[in-house]
Design a protein around this motif. Structure first.
Motif, PDB file in Angstrom:
ATOM      1  N   ASP A 185      54.155  43.791  31.587  1.00  0.00           N
ATOM      2  CA  ASP A 185      54.508  42.372  31.666  1.00  0.00           C
ATOM      3  C   ASP A 185      53.804  41.739  32.868  1.00  0.00           C
ATOM      4  O   ASP A 185      53.610  42.391  33.887  1.00  0.00           O
ATOM      5  N   ARG A 234      49.945  42.579  22.058  1.00  0.00           N
ATOM      6  CA  ARG A 234      50.758  43.794  21.909  1.00  0.00           C
ATOM      7  C   ARG A 234      50.704  44.337  20.474  1.00  0.00           C
ATOM      8  O   ARG A 234      50.667  43.572  19.503  1.00  0.00           O
ATOM      9  N   ARG A 252      55.823  45.423  12.589  1.00  0.00           N
ATOM     10  CA  ARG A 252      54.357  45.492  12.423  1.00  0.00           C
ATOM     11  C   ARG A 252      54.013  45.736  10.961  1.00  0.00           C
ATOM     12  O   ARG A 252      53.150  45.063  10.388  1.00  0.00           O
ATOM     13  N   LEU A 309      66.326  41.763  22.637  1.00  0.00           N
ATOM     14  CA  LEU A 309      65.587  41.570  23.899  1.00  0.00           C
ATOM     15  C   LEU A 309      66.297  40.555  24.796  1.00  0.00           C
ATOM     16  O   LEU A 309      66.332  40.719  26.022  1.00  0.00           O
ATOM     17  N   SER A 336      52.386  49.195  22.802  1.00  0.00           N
ATOM     18  CA  SER A 336      53.581  48.706  23.512  1.00  0.00           C
ATOM     19  C   SER A 336      54.819  49.383  22.933  1.00  0.00           C
ATOM     20  O   SER A 336      55.726  49.764  23.669  1.00  0.00           O
ATOM     21  N   PHE A 355      60.952  47.575  15.676  1.00  0.00           N
ATOM     22  CA  PHE A 355      59.670  47.092  16.217  1.00  0.00           C
ATOM     23  C   PHE A 355      58.528  47.539  15.293  1.00  0.00           C
ATOM     24  O   PHE A 355      57.601  46.786  15.015  1.00  0.00           O
ATOM     25  N   GLU A 411      64.839  39.126  30.277  1.00  0.00           N
ATOM     26  CA  GLU A 411      64.957  39.947  29.074  1.00  0.00           C
ATOM     27  C   GLU A 411      65.092  41.426  29.422  1.00  0.00           C
ATOM     28  O   GLU A 411      64.797  41.847  30.531  1.00  0.00           O
ATOM     29  N   ARG A 412      65.509  42.182  28.452  1.00  0.00           N
ATOM     30  CA  ARG A 412      65.578  43.629  28.572  1.00  0.00           C
ATOM     31  C   ARG A 412      64.215  44.172  28.999  1.00  0.00           C
ATOM     32  O   ARG A 412      63.198  43.591  28.615  1.00  0.00           O
ATOM     33  N   ARG A 446      51.129  37.976  17.464  1.00  0.00           N
ATOM     34  CA  ARG A 446      51.793  38.672  18.563  1.00  0.00           C
ATOM     35  C   ARG A 446      52.923  39.544  18.036  1.00  0.00           C
ATOM     36  O   ARG A 446      53.524  39.235  17.009  1.00  0.00           O
TER      37      ARG A 446
HETATM   38  N1  NYM Z   1      58.159  45.700  23.108  1.00  0.00           N
HETATM   39  C1  NYM Z   1      57.149  45.127  22.401  1.00  0.00           C
HETATM   40  C2  NYM Z   1      58.734  46.893  22.718  1.00  0.00           C
HETATM   41  O1  NYM Z   1      59.649  47.394  23.357  1.00  0.00           O
HETATM   42  N2  NYM Z   1      58.260  47.510  21.578  1.00  0.00           N
HETATM   43  C3  NYM Z   1      57.249  46.976  20.830  1.00  0.00           C
HETATM   44  O2  NYM Z   1      56.860  47.552  19.804  1.00  0.00           O
HETATM   45  C4  NYM Z   1      56.665  45.735  21.262  1.00  0.00           C
HETATM   46  C5  NYM Z   1      55.568  45.126  20.452  1.00  0.00           C
HETATM   47  O3  NYM Z   1      59.240  43.752  23.834  1.00  0.00           O
HETATM   48  N3  NYM Z   1      59.021  43.607  27.113  1.00  0.00           N
HETATM   49  C6  NYM Z   1      58.717  44.990  24.276  1.00  0.00           C
HETATM   50  C7  NYM Z   1      57.723  44.653  25.330  1.00  0.00           C
HETATM   51  C8  NYM Z   1      58.226  43.349  25.933  1.00  0.00           C
HETATM   52  C9  NYM Z   1      59.039  42.733  24.814  1.00  0.00           C
HETATM   53  O4  NYM Z   1      57.960  40.672  25.063  1.00  0.00           O
HETATM   54  C10 NYM Z   1      58.332  41.579  24.123  1.00  0.00           C
HETATM   55  P1  NYM Z   1      56.907  39.492  24.832  1.00  0.00           P
HETATM   56  O5  NYM Z   1      57.115  38.715  26.091  1.00  0.00           O
HETATM   57  O6  NYM Z   1      57.354  38.767  23.583  1.00  0.00           O
HETATM   58  O7  NYM Z   1      55.540  40.073  24.712  1.00  0.00           O
END
Ligand code: NYM
Length: 212
Positions: free
Chosen positions: A15, A97, A76, A57, A101, A72, A149-150, A41
């Motif tokens: 981040d 991402r 995709r 999140l 990620s 997650f 966020e988490r 994204r």
């Molecule tokens: N994230 C993102 C995951 O934990 N797993 C994943 O597969 C993906 C694509 O979500 N902290 C986490 C990473 C970030 C958050 O944040 C998404 P943002 O700001 O929307 O990129």
């Protein structure tokens, strides 16, 4: 003659590395130079699955760790038909991402190994280029507070960074490390150079399969 396919280009990083800014600038630059490009994204929070992820999140809901990992990944997979269609139409996709990620964040949690985390994403369209925006935790801290966020704590982000480093040892993926501490314009120039190479190469090679 069928048109040449677009390239699948991914930006990754912890981040605050500047991924979103750089994705937008890259899409603009490609479009200006006459190369069709669009941004995507992950997570894509607009789908039904994406809304479950977003609530998690934002800490509005709790989900078991394996379950959210699989969501997650499902987020995709649900976009794979669209990704393939766009690429076939000759549009380059710049993705903020991707599966990396997914693996880096879940495997930063206790009790998760890289292999288990990679499994649900095996077989996704393989990016032609993955750029990792490298920023040290101390430089990230200079860019201000983490959000609400988490996962947005410096201890967790350090573990995520280590997991990305493990993933980058995989030479089957076309990784490029970008020094994200440079100015926005310099980072952009760097990213643009790598992207143009990848776009040219992608025209001559079929789309690959990730981690297979
Ligand atoms: N994230 C993102 C995951 O934990 N797993 C994943 O597969 C993906 C694509 O979500 N902290 C986490 C990473 C970030 C958050 O944040 C998404 P943002 O700001 O929307 O990129």
């Amino acid at each position: 003659m069928a048109c040449k396919r677009g390239a699948l280009i991914v930006l990754e990083g912890v981040d605050k590395a500047g991924k979103t800014t750089q994705c937008k600038k890259l899409v603009q630059a490609l479009e200006l130079s006459g190369r069709p490009a669009e941004m995507m994204r992950f997570p894509d929070r607009t789908t039904t699955i994406g809304q479950l992820i977003s609530a998690y999140l934002e800490k509005k809901s709790d989900l078991e760790d394996h379950t959210v990992h699989l969501l997650f990944s499902a987020n995709r997979w649900e976009l794979v038909p669209l990704i393939k269609k766009k690429l076939e139409q000759g549009t380059t996709l710049v993705v903020d991402r991707y599966a990396f990620s997914g693996v880096a964040f879940t495997s930063a949690k206790p009790g998760f190994c890289l292999d288990w985390c990679k499994n649900p994403d095996v077989g996704l369209p393989k990016p032609d280029l993955v750029m990792f925006l490298q920023l040290s935790p101390s430089e990230a801290a200079l860019r201000g507070q983490f959000g609400e966020e988490r996962y947005e704590t410096s201890t967790f982000q350090k573990r995520v960074q280590q997991r990305f480093e493990e993933l980058m040892k995989d030479t089957t993926v076309n990784w490029k490390v970008i020094d994200a501490s440079q100015s926005v314009e310099n980072v952009h120039t760097n990213i643009q150079d790598h992207s143009l190479n990848a776009i040219n190469k992608a025209q001559e090679t079929p789309l690959g399969t990730l981690w297979k």
